[in-house]
Design a protein around this motif. Structure first.
Motif, PDB file in Angstrom:
ATOM      1  N   GLN B 165       0.837  -1.199   0.000  1.00 37.74           N
ATOM      2  CA  GLN B 165       0.000   0.000   0.000  1.00 37.74           C
ATOM      3  C   GLN B 165       0.875   1.253   0.000  1.00 37.74           C
ATOM      4  OE1 GLN B 165      -3.436  -0.116  -0.025  1.00 37.74           O
ATOM      5  NE2 GLN B 165      -3.180  -2.315  -0.297  1.00 37.74           N
ATOM      6  N   LEU B 166       2.158   1.084   0.182  1.00 36.65           N
ATOM      7  CA  LEU B 166       3.051   2.244   0.248  1.00 36.65           C
ATOM      8  C   LEU B 166       3.443   2.699  -1.160  1.00 36.65           C
ATOM      9  CD1 LEU B 166       5.296   1.164   3.234  1.00 36.65           C
ATOM     10  CD2 LEU B 166       3.347   2.729   3.232  1.00 36.65           C
ATOM     11  N   PRO B 167       3.718   3.980  -1.299  1.00 32.86           N
ATOM     12  CA  PRO B 167       3.895   4.514  -2.638  1.00 32.86           C
ATOM     13  C   PRO B 167       5.247   4.226  -3.293  1.00 32.86           C
ATOM     14  CG  PRO B 167       4.039   6.265  -1.024  1.00 32.86           C
ATOM     15  CD  PRO B 167       3.678   5.034  -0.273  1.00 32.86           C
ATOM     16  N   ASN B 168       6.297   4.014  -2.562  1.00 31.16           N
ATOM     17  CA  ASN B 168       7.614   3.969  -3.184  1.00 31.16           C
ATOM     18  C   ASN B 168       8.364   2.673  -2.910  1.00 31.16           C
ATOM     19  OD1 ASN B 168       7.572   6.609  -4.365  1.00 31.16           O
ATOM     20  ND2 ASN B 168       7.664   7.393  -2.280  1.00 31.16           N
ATOM     21  N   VAL B 169       7.649   1.580  -2.940  1.00 32.63           N
ATOM     22  CA  VAL B 169       8.317   0.289  -2.755  1.00 32.63           C
ATOM     23  C   VAL B 169       9.178   0.006  -3.984  1.00 32.63           C
ATOM     24  CG1 VAL B 169       7.957  -2.182  -2.538  1.00 32.63           C
ATOM     25  CG2 VAL B 169       6.518  -0.597  -1.266  1.00 32.63           C
ATOM     26  N   ALA B 170      10.393  -0.432  -3.742  1.00 36.27           N
ATOM     27  CA  ALA B 170      11.302  -0.713  -4.857  1.00 36.27           C
ATOM     28  C   ALA B 170      11.939  -2.081  -4.672  1.00 36.27           C
ATOM     29  CB  ALA B 170      12.387   0.360  -4.937  1.00 36.27           C
ATOM     30  N   VAL B 171      12.259  -2.683  -5.800  1.00 43.34           N
ATOM     31  CA  VAL B 171      12.954  -3.980  -5.771  1.00 43.34           C
ATOM     32  C   VAL B 171      14.126  -3.887  -6.725  1.00 43.34           C
ATOM     33  CG1 VAL B 171      12.770  -6.450  -6.227  1.00 43.34           C
ATOM     34  CG2 VAL B 171      10.807  -5.201  -5.345  1.00 43.34           C
ATOM     35  N   TRP B 172      15.259  -4.327  -6.285  1.00 42.29           N
ATOM     36  CA  TRP B 172      16.375  -4.392  -7.223  1.00 42.29           C
ATOM     37  C   TRP B 172      17.300  -5.523  -6.845  1.00 42.29           C
ATOM     38  CZ3 TRP B 172      16.343  -0.632  -3.393  1.00 42.29           C
ATOM     39  CH2 TRP B 172      17.473  -0.496  -2.604  1.00 42.29           C
ATOM     40  N   SER B 173      18.103  -5.922  -7.809  1.00 38.75           N
ATOM     41  CA  SER B 173      19.068  -6.985  -7.539  1.00 38.75           C
ATOM     42  C   SER B 173      20.445  -6.521  -7.968  1.00 38.75           C
ATOM     43  CB  SER B 173      18.677  -8.266  -8.285  1.00 38.75           C
ATOM     44  OG  SER B 173      18.633  -8.025  -9.656  1.00 38.75           O
ATOM     45  N   GLU B 174      21.418  -7.043  -7.318  1.00 38.50           N
ATOM     46  CA  GLU B 174      22.803  -6.664  -7.582  1.00 38.50           C
ATOM     47  C   GLU B 174      23.555  -7.907  -8.031  1.00 38.50           C
ATOM     48  OE1 GLU B 174      24.807  -3.850  -7.509  1.00 38.50           O
ATOM     49  OE2 GLU B 174      26.202  -5.353  -8.225  1.00 38.50           O
ATOM     50  N   PRO B 175      23.928  -7.951  -9.319  1.00 38.44           N
ATOM     51  CA  PRO B 175      24.543  -9.177  -9.837  1.00 38.44           C
ATOM     52  C   PRO B 175      25.853  -9.536  -9.152  1.00 38.44           C
ATOM     53  CG  PRO B 175      24.183  -7.550 -11.590  1.00 38.44           C
ATOM     54  CD  PRO B 175      23.786  -6.907 -10.320  1.00 38.44           C
ATOM     55  N   THR B 177      26.820  -9.236  -6.075  1.00 37.25           N
ATOM     56  CA  THR B 177      26.666  -9.918  -4.784  1.00 37.25           C
ATOM     57  C   THR B 177      25.528 -10.928  -4.805  1.00 37.25           C
ATOM     58  OG1 THR B 177      25.207  -8.145  -4.055  1.00 37.25           O
ATOM     59  CG2 THR B 177      27.533  -7.918  -3.519  1.00 37.25           C
ATOM     60  N   GLU B 178      24.852 -11.041  -5.959  1.00 42.48           N
ATOM     61  CA  GLU B 178      23.710 -11.948  -6.117  1.00 42.48           C
ATOM     62  C   GLU B 178      22.626 -11.671  -5.078  1.00 42.48           C
ATOM     63  OE1 GLU B 178      24.979 -15.971  -6.207  1.00 42.48           O
ATOM     64  OE2 GLU B 178      26.559 -15.615  -7.664  1.00 42.48           O
ATOM     65  N   ALA B 179      22.507 -10.426  -4.702  1.00 47.78           N
ATOM     66  CA  ALA B 179      21.546 -10.065  -3.655  1.00 47.78           C
ATOM     67  C   ALA B 179      20.335  -9.379  -4.272  1.00 47.78           C
ATOM     68  CB  ALA B 179      22.204  -9.118  -2.657  1.00 47.78           C
ATOM     69  N   THR B 180      19.188  -9.620  -3.650  1.00 40.89           N
ATOM     70  CA  THR B 180      17.964  -8.935  -4.044  1.00 40.89           C
ATOM     71  C   THR B 180      17.463  -8.136  -2.842  1.00 40.89           C
ATOM     72  OG1 THR B 180      17.393 -10.649  -5.626  1.00 40.89           O
ATOM     73  CG2 THR B 180      15.608  -9.242  -4.876  1.00 40.89           C
ATOM     74  N   VAL B 181      17.015  -6.927  -3.126  1.00 36.03           N
ATOM     75  CA  VAL B 181      16.574  -6.030  -2.053  1.00 36.03           C
ATOM     76  C   VAL B 181      15.132  -5.617  -2.312  1.00 36.03           C
ATOM     77  CG1 VAL B 181      16.975  -3.840  -0.879  1.00 36.03           C
ATOM     78  CG2 VAL B 181      18.908  -5.120  -1.811  1.00 36.03           C
ATOM     79  N   ILE B 182      14.333  -5.682  -1.269  1.00 34.83           N
ATOM     80  CA  ILE B 182      13.001  -5.074  -1.306  1.00 34.83           C
ATOM     81  C   ILE B 182      13.079  -3.855  -0.393  1.00 34.83           C
ATOM     82  CG2 ILE B 182      10.554  -5.374  -0.810  1.00 34.83           C
ATOM     83  CD1 ILE B 182      10.935  -8.373  -1.182  1.00 34.83           C
ATOM     84  N   TRP B 183      12.742  -2.707  -0.938  1.00 30.70           N
ATOM     85  CA  TRP B 183      12.865  -1.464  -0.175  1.00 30.70           C
ATOM     86  C   TRP B 183      11.460  -0.948   0.126  1.00 30.70           C
ATOM     87  CZ3 TRP B 183      17.270  -0.134   1.952  1.00 30.70           C
ATOM     88  CH2 TRP B 183      17.424   1.143   2.497  1.00 30.70           C
ATOM     89  N   VAL B 184      11.083  -0.986   1.380  1.00 24.94           N
ATOM     90  CA  VAL B 184       9.745  -0.560   1.805  1.00 24.94           C
ATOM     91  C   VAL B 184       9.906   0.652   2.715  1.00 24.94           C
ATOM     92  CG1 VAL B 184       7.566  -1.278   2.825  1.00 24.94           C
ATOM     93  CG2 VAL B 184       9.043  -2.977   1.751  1.00 24.94           C
ATOM     94  N   PRO B 185       9.873   1.840   2.166  1.00 23.10           N
ATOM     95  CA  PRO B 185      10.117   3.020   2.993  1.00 23.10           C
ATOM     96  C   PRO B 185       8.934   3.317   3.913  1.00 23.10           C
ATOM     97  CG  PRO B 185       9.583   3.678   0.774  1.00 23.10           C
ATOM     98  CD  PRO B 185       9.633   2.182   0.773  1.00 23.10           C
ATOM     99  N   ASP B 186       9.203   4.114   4.920  1.00 21.88           N
ATOM    100  CA  ASP B 186       8.132   4.531   5.824  1.00 21.88           C
ATOM    101  C   ASP B 186       7.155   5.418   5.070  1.00 21.88           C
ATOM    102  OD1 ASP B 186       9.320   3.264   7.990  1.00 21.88           O
ATOM    103  OD2 ASP B 186      10.653   4.970   8.336  1.00 21.88           O
ATOM    104  N   ARG B 187       5.919   5.380   5.528  1.00 21.36           N
ATOM    105  CA  ARG B 187       4.922   6.293   4.959  1.00 21.36           C
ATOM    106  C   ARG B 187       5.245   7.702   5.428  1.00 21.36           C
ATOM    107  NH1 ARG B 187      -0.407   5.623   3.172  1.00 21.36           N
ATOM    108  NH2 ARG B 187      -0.401   3.461   3.784  1.00 21.36           N
ATOM    109  N   ARG B 188       5.330   8.627   4.484  1.00 25.19           N
ATOM    110  CA  ARG B 188       5.680  10.009   4.846  1.00 25.19           C
ATOM    111  C   ARG B 188       4.426  10.815   5.082  1.00 25.19           C
ATOM    112  NH1 ARG B 188       9.364   8.632   0.949  1.00 25.19           N
ATOM    113  NH2 ARG B 188      11.537   8.679   1.595  1.00 25.19           N
TER     114      ARG B 188
END
Lengths: 182, 188
Positions: B165-175, B177-188
């Motif tokens: 439900q948050l507006p700026n959720v982002a997902v990215w992966s870094e080849p 380090t083979e890592a995947t990140v889900i970024w769920v920021p606080d609601r502003r």
């Protein structure tokens, strides 16, 4: 005009075989793995620009990932939580700052663990996701402001064979105590 | 007008045999009776003979060959083909150089001038960190983008669904380090 009987029989056998293959494949994908336990590990890391370096208690792969992904000068392990259980349980982890992470391992295909993860802010779910994670791998979850920086949570899974695998696994979740590392 | 004045213009035609029969007869009857016109006729004939002697006969023998010898000779087909290929090569090289120069100028113009190119270059640079999806407000499902990221870049995680439900959720992966990140920021 009706088809000859042998041809109809052949088509019926073919269709049945295809359906059986599809069902077997779906079953293999969706079936939780018996005879294995799963350990879910949650590390909460405070990332900040206070030039204190990286916490040596962090596992080396996590240090490497954090350094490669973010540009903070400090990575401090705030809490470490670990639960070992069998399949089908929902595991709740209280994160620093008040958010709750719910992890539900679903299945294991021999290489990757399928799971559902929900993130709660109080009673309100803020994120829900389905993903597969390599056995022994990590997924990072960040974005929550905490203390003087940002909270980055690593979700790690590791499956392990039950010593006496002939008995069905029914172990309740076992939480590693003393997980607060302030 | 006297008869001699009428006959005299016909004398040259009479000498050359070009008069119609009644005129020929009239001129001949007059010449037989008029010594003056006869002497004029003799003079015409003498002049005619002298002109023929001077002019002689025009020689046409060898005329065709001499004209053809002066015309430019046709080029053999081999030479024509070679000259065509030479010309084609010159044009091809010139054309290729022109196209390459145009492309180079166009590329530089795009890079230096257009903001879109700057955006594309920035995206290419950002590809290493591979920010692949950003959920908007009330977004449900960035499934495809996330799955593509996890497949494209070697990663330990494959995300099949993500809702927030948050507006700026982002997902990215870094080849690296083979890592995947889900970024769920606080609601502003």
């Amino acid at each position: 005009m009706s088809r000859p009987a042998p041809k109809r029989a052949l088509m019926l056998v073919g269709a049945t075989t295809l359906v059986a293959i599809a069902l077997a494949r779906a079953s293999a994908i969706a079936q939780p793995v018996g005879g294995r336990l799963i350990t879910v590990r949650i590390d909460s890391v405070l990332a900040a620009d206070t030039k204190e370096g990286t916490d040596q208690r962090l596992p080396d792969p996590i240090k490497h990932q954090l350094a490669g992904l973010f540009g903070y000068s400090t990575y401090r392990l705030v809490s470490h939580q670990e639960i070992t259980t069998n399949w089908g349980h929902e595991l709740d982890f209280m994160l620093p700052g008040g958010r709750v992470l719910r992890v539900a391992p679903q299945s294991f295909d021999g290489h990757m663990v399928a799971m559902v993860v929900l993130l709660f802010d109080g009673d309100r779910p803020v994120m829900s996701t389905d993903f597969k994670l390599e056995n022994g791998g990590d997924l990072l979850l960040g974005g929550h402001r905490y203390a003087n920086g940002m909270l980055i949570v690593t979700i790690g899974v590791q499956t392990q064979a039950i010593p006496n695998a002939s008995e069905p696994a029914s172990a309740p979740p076992v939480r590693v105590p003393g997980s607060s590392l302030h | 007008m006297t008869q001699c004045e009428q006959i005299e213009p016909l004398l040259t035609g009479f000498v050359d045999g070009e008069l119609v029969p009644p005129q020929m007869q009239a001129v001949a009857r007059h010449l037989a009776a008029c010594p003056k016109c006869e002497s004029v006729l003799i003079e015409f004939s003498a002049v005619g003979e002298r002109l023929r002697e001077v002019a002689g006969e025009f020689q046409l023998e060898g005329f065709t060959q001499s004209v053809m010898a002066k015309l430019p000779r046709p080029t053999p087909i081999r030479d024509r083909l070679r000259s065509f290929l030479d010309l084609f090569n010159e044009r091809l090289i010139a054309g290729t150089a022109l196209v390459a120069a145009t492309l180079a100028i166009g590329a530089w113009t795009m890079i230096l001038v257009t903001p879109m190119a700057r955006v594309l270059m920035a995206r290419a640079r950002a590809d290493k960190s591979a920010v692949v999806a950003s959920a908007k407000a009330e977004v449900h499902g960035i499934d495809n983008a996330t799955r593509v990221a996890a497949v494209t870049h070697r990663s330990q995680a494959v995300i099949s669904r993500l809702e927030s439900q948050l507006p700026n959720v982002a997902v990215w992966s870094e080849p690296d380090t083979e890592a995947t990140v889900i970024w769920v920021p606080d609601r502003r």
